[in-house]
Design an enzyme around this catalytic site. Structure first.
Site, PDB file in Angstrom:
ATOM      1  N   ASP A  35      36.198  44.648  39.956  1.00  0.00           N
ATOM      2  CA  ASP A  35      34.811  44.205  39.785  1.00  0.00           C
ATOM      3  C   ASP A  35      34.064  44.966  38.702  1.00  0.00           C
ATOM      4  O   ASP A  35      32.846  45.129  38.760  1.00  0.00           O
ATOM      5  CB  ASP A  35      34.022  44.319  41.118  1.00  0.00           C
ATOM      6  N   LYS A  69      35.227  42.305  34.280  1.00  0.00           N
ATOM      7  CA  LYS A  69      36.298  41.762  33.421  1.00  0.00           C
ATOM      8  C   LYS A  69      36.008  40.337  32.981  1.00  0.00           C
ATOM      9  O   LYS A  69      36.179  39.980  31.813  1.00  0.00           O
ATOM     10  CB  LYS A  69      37.650  41.815  34.175  1.00  0.00           C
ATOM     11  N   GLY A  81      37.633  37.819  41.832  1.00  0.00           N
ATOM     12  CA  GLY A  81      36.427  37.014  41.642  1.00  0.00           C
ATOM     13  C   GLY A  81      35.810  37.476  40.337  1.00  0.00           C
ATOM     14  O   GLY A  81      35.320  38.597  40.263  1.00  0.00           O
ATOM     15  N   HIS A  82      35.914  36.667  39.309  1.00  0.00           N
ATOM     16  CA  HIS A  82      35.440  37.058  37.977  1.00  0.00           C
ATOM     17  C   HIS A  82      34.199  36.246  37.635  1.00  0.00           C
ATOM     18  O   HIS A  82      34.251  35.016  37.574  1.00  0.00           O
ATOM     19  CB  HIS A  82      36.553  36.858  36.938  1.00  0.00           C
ATOM     20  N   GLN A 113      41.734  42.786  39.562  1.00  0.00           N
ATOM     21  CA  GLN A 113      41.603  44.044  40.297  1.00  0.00           C
ATOM     22  C   GLN A 113      41.432  45.207  39.308  1.00  0.00           C
ATOM     23  O   GLN A 113      40.926  45.004  38.222  1.00  0.00           O
ATOM     24  CB  GLN A 113      42.813  44.275  41.235  1.00  0.00           C
TER      25      GLN A 113
HETATM   26  P1  GDP Z   1      35.225  41.292  37.637  1.00  0.00           P
HETATM   27  O1  GDP Z   1      35.933  41.038  38.920  1.00  0.00           O
HETATM   28  O2  GDP Z   1      35.719  42.522  36.958  1.00  0.00           O
HETATM   29  O3  GDP Z   1      35.203  40.111  36.719  1.00  0.00           O
HETATM   30  O4  GDP Z   1      33.707  41.606  38.039  1.00  0.00           O
HETATM   31  P2  GDP Z   1      32.819  40.787  39.102  1.00  0.00           P
HETATM   32  O5  GDP Z   1      32.418  39.502  38.517  1.00  0.00           O
HETATM   33  O6  GDP Z   1      33.491  40.757  40.426  1.00  0.00           O
HETATM   34  O7  GDP Z   1      31.609  41.779  39.291  1.00  0.00           O
HETATM   35  C1  GDP Z   1      30.794  42.170  38.236  1.00  0.00           C
HETATM   36  C2  GDP Z   1      29.356  41.792  38.580  1.00  0.00           C
HETATM   37  O8  GDP Z   1      28.481  42.450  37.724  1.00  0.00           O
HETATM   38  C3  GDP Z   1      29.083  40.321  38.402  1.00  0.00           C
HETATM   39  O9  GDP Z   1      28.089  39.933  39.309  1.00  0.00           O
HETATM   40  C4  GDP Z   1      28.561  40.256  36.975  1.00  0.00           C
HETATM   41  O10 GDP Z   1      27.723  39.129  36.746  1.00  0.00           O
HETATM   42  C5  GDP Z   1      27.774  41.522  36.893  1.00  0.00           C
HETATM   43  N1  GDP Z   1      27.710  42.181  35.587  1.00  0.00           N
HETATM   44  C6  GDP Z   1      28.659  42.257  34.620  1.00  0.00           C
HETATM   45  N2  GDP Z   1      28.236  43.059  33.623  1.00  0.00           N
HETATM   46  C7  GDP Z   1      27.011  43.499  33.971  1.00  0.00           C
HETATM   47  C8  GDP Z   1      26.068  44.383  33.368  1.00  0.00           C
HETATM   48  O11 GDP Z   1      26.288  44.965  32.298  1.00  0.00           O
HETATM   49  N3  GDP Z   1      24.909  44.600  34.045  1.00  0.00           N
HETATM   50  C9  GDP Z   1      24.625  44.019  35.233  1.00  0.00           C
HETATM   51  N4  GDP Z   1      23.465  44.286  35.816  1.00  0.00           N
HETATM   52  N5  GDP Z   1      25.492  43.179  35.825  1.00  0.00           N
HETATM   53  C10 GDP Z   1      26.668  42.935  35.198  1.00  0.00           C
HETATM   54  P1  IMO Z   2      38.669  41.514  40.845  1.00  0.00           P
HETATM   55  O1  IMO Z   2      39.716  40.884  39.968  1.00  0.00           O
HETATM   56  C1  IMO Z   2      37.687  44.316  44.037  1.00  0.00           C
HETATM   57  C2  IMO Z   2      40.670  44.820  47.212  1.00  0.00           C
HETATM   58  C3  IMO Z   2      40.320  44.312  48.590  1.00  0.00           C
HETATM   59  C4  IMO Z   2      41.120  45.264  49.445  1.00  0.00           C
HETATM   60  C5  IMO Z   2      42.397  45.470  48.626  1.00  0.00           C
HETATM   61  C6  IMO Z   2      43.552  44.575  49.029  1.00  0.00           C
HETATM   62  O2  IMO Z   2      37.520  40.623  41.158  1.00  0.00           O
HETATM   63  O3  IMO Z   2      38.268  42.840  40.303  1.00  0.00           O
HETATM   64  P2  IMO Z   2      44.131  41.992  48.812  1.00  0.00           P
HETATM   65  O4  IMO Z   2      43.325  40.785  49.131  1.00  0.00           O
HETATM   66  O5  IMO Z   2      44.536  42.097  47.386  1.00  0.00           O
HETATM   67  O6  IMO Z   2      45.256  42.199  49.751  1.00  0.00           O
HETATM   68  O7  IMO Z   2      43.116  43.231  49.097  1.00  0.00           O
HETATM   69  O8  IMO Z   2      42.030  45.198  47.283  1.00  0.00           O
HETATM   70  N1  IMO Z   2      40.561  43.806  46.128  1.00  0.00           N
HETATM   71  C7  IMO Z   2      39.579  43.799  45.222  1.00  0.00           C
HETATM   72  N2  IMO Z   2      38.486  44.579  45.094  1.00  0.00           N
HETATM   73  N3  IMO Z   2      37.950  43.353  43.123  1.00  0.00           N
HETATM   74  C8  IMO Z   2      39.056  42.590  43.218  1.00  0.00           C
HETATM   75  O9  IMO Z   2      39.432  41.724  42.259  1.00  0.00           O
HETATM   76  C9  IMO Z   2      39.906  42.771  44.332  1.00  0.00           C
HETATM   77  N4  IMO Z   2      41.045  42.169  44.742  1.00  0.00           N
HETATM   78  C10 IMO Z   2      41.443  42.829  45.843  1.00  0.00           C
HETATM   79  O10 IMO Z   2      38.940  44.409  48.826  1.00  0.00           O
HETATM   80  O11 IMO Z   2      40.461  46.493  49.531  1.00  0.00           O
HETATM   81 MG    MG Z   3      35.501  40.701  40.940  1.00  0.00          MG
END
Ligand code: GDP
Ligand code: IMO
Ligand code: MG
Length: 423
Positions: free
Chosen positions: A13, A16, A40-41, A224
């Site tokens: 998270d 990416k 979840g991207h 991840q």
């Molecule tokens: P990913 O899994 O690495 O793609 O990241 P996620 O989407 O799960 O989580 C990142 C969260 O931070 C999302 O809600 C994005 O919209 C938000 N986000 C990304 N970059 C920034 C930033 O620079 N500032 C803020 N406030 N939010 C951001």
């Molecule tokens: P993105 O790509 C954050 C965590 C889960 C749990 C562990 C194992 O959005 O960064 P799993 O379902 O893979 O067996 O869970 O890994 N986890 C993540 N945490 N971002 C993710 O993906 C994750 N994918 C799995 O919360 O602790």
């Molecule tokens: Mg994510």
């Protein structure tokens, strides 16, 4: 040409999805290489938010090919839902989306096994996203899995039945209270399979090889983060794939000498969702503020993310393992208003000061040692040029660059595509 990698350096998270979307105009092909719908991207542009789980984050750009590589595990039901969301946007993915024949399928019973395993573990649960990731990779390495390419064979349903029956026996073996209706789950599954079959299946390693030969540029999108890597993460509280650079080689069929830049992405602080050790975790008002301002809720499960200070011991480790060549720092805007910021530079480990990540980082063994920084109060979210960044933030960045010996090339100051500052 080489394949560039974009990898999360923390517990996922990091942002990416946003950065892949920002970088896609520079690439011909965006490829996912591991993980599955546990990811979840999030992408934000034109006032809209999109969350992708299996589909690569280049999908909103017309010119890019989006490839789901052999290392990915695909849940047809979740994939179909993702496609339907794209349909709602009138986005035509039929030509741009390709699936590797060697990618494995997540069956409904894999999800049930994931749930049964977590219930059986009780307090020791991993905190899995319950998407069936672990059981699917177990079947892959156990040589029982069903792959996308099998859907083109006539007898795949027999293989499916045998595996699902075996899974049902395994679920019963757990002796946990898990209610389910497999008939309903299978109806939904087989319907989704038909949707998948309308997409383009390819021998993706050959496609990648040919594309490189033709001079096409490829960006591999990690899911991840390094601390969730099956080998190098905080085992057993990890996911079931190699989230690190080597995973891109096996998850796409790219030779190590064909890897170009490795973009390492991290938050200006740290978050983690699910169970497992987290040395710099905060249980005070500062942690609460990070969670609230940063809207730290899982993009896949909606769970609250645990928050804490930046951990340079862990970050250094991730940079080493991945061979990071450029860094990207996300969510600096969330730290605006903190009087003092802390960065963990070493651990007190069983009475000794260490700067490497030890085997066991459980709280009873590790106390973080912090360096403090003066915070900034400026709102960063409206800034669009590096010259506007406050001095205190520049000091913070300079310290990290010096400690990690890698340049920070992007500073993200908000979720939107446009809130991205190049340095
Ligand atoms: P990913 O899994 O690495 O793609 O990241 P996620 O989407 O799960 O989580 C990142 C969260 O931070 C999302 O809600 C994005 O919209 C938000 N986000 C990304 N970059 C920034 C930033 O620079 N500032 C803020 N406030 N939010 C951001
Ligand atoms: P993105 O790509 C954050 C965590 C889960 C749990 C562990 C194992 O959005 O960064 P799993 O379902 O893979 O067996 O869970 O890994 N986890 C993540 N945490 N971002 C993710 O993906 C994750 N994918 C799995 O919360 O602790
Ligand atoms: Mg994510």
């Amino acid at each position: 040409m080489a394949v560039d990698l974009l990898l999360g350096l923390q517990w996922g998270d990091e942002g990416k999805g946003k950065i892949v979307d920002v970088l896609t105009p520079n690439y011909n092909i965006i490829a996912r290489f591991q993980g599955g719908p546990n990811a979840g991207h999030t992408l934000v542009f034109n006032g809209m938010k999109h969350v992708l789980h299996t589909i690569p984050s280049g999908i909103f750009h017309d010119d890019a090919i989006n490839l789901v590589g052999n290392g990915v595990v695909i849940d047809p039901v979740i994939f179909k839902n993702e496609l339907e969301k794209l349909d709602d946007q009138n986005l035509d993915y039929t030509k741009s989306l390709r699936l590797s024949r060697k990618a494995h399928l997540i069956l409904p019973t894999h999800r049930l096994l994931d749930a049964a395993s977590e219930i059986a573990k009780g307090k020791a649960k991993i905190g899995s996203t319950l998407k069936g990731i672990g059981p699917t990779y177990m079947d892959k390495t156990g040589r029982n899995g069903i792959r996308i390419g099998d859907l083109e064979l006539t007898n795949w349903k027999e293989k499916y039945r045998a595996l699902a029956n075996k899974h049902e026996r395994m679920i019963a073996f757990y002796k946990v209270d898990l209610q389910y209706n497999l008939d309903e789950l299978e109806t939904e599954f087989f319907k989704a399979i038909e949707t998948l079959k309308a997409l383009t299946f390819i021998d993706s390693e050959e496609y990648i090889h040919q594309s490189l030969k033709e001079g096409k540029s490829i960006l591999a999108e990690g899911a991840q983060g390094s601390l969730l890597d099956i080998d190098f993460g905080t085992y057993p509280f990890v996911t079931s794939s190699n989230t690190t650079a080597a995973g891109a080689c096996t998850g796409l069929g790219v030779a190590p000498n064909k890897i170009g830049d490795v973009f390492g992405i991290f938050k200006a602080y740290t978050t983690r969702v699910g169970s497992g050790p987290f040395p710099t975790e905060l249980f005070d008002e500062d942690g609460e503020t990070m969670g609230r301002v940063g809207q730290e809720f899982g993009a896949t499960t909606g769970r609250s993310r645990r928050c804490g200070w930046l951990d340079l011991v862990a970050l250094r480790y991730a940079c080493q393992i991945n061979g990071v060549t450029q860094l990207m720092m996300m969510k600096g805007d969330v730290l605006s208003g903190f009087k003092t910021l802390k960065v963990c530079t070493a651990y007190n480990y069983k009475g000794k000061v260490i700067t490497h990540l030890p085997y066991n980082i459980e709280a009873e063994n590790v106390t973080p040692i912090y360096t403090e920084f003066k915070g900034w109060s400026e709102d960063l979210t409206t800034m669009d040029d590096a010259s506007q960044l406050p001095k205190e933030l520049n000091d913070y960045i300079a310290f990290l660059e010096e400690e990690l010996d890698i340049p920070i090339k992007i500073v993200s100051v908000g979720p939107d595509r446009k809130q991205t500052i190049f340095r």
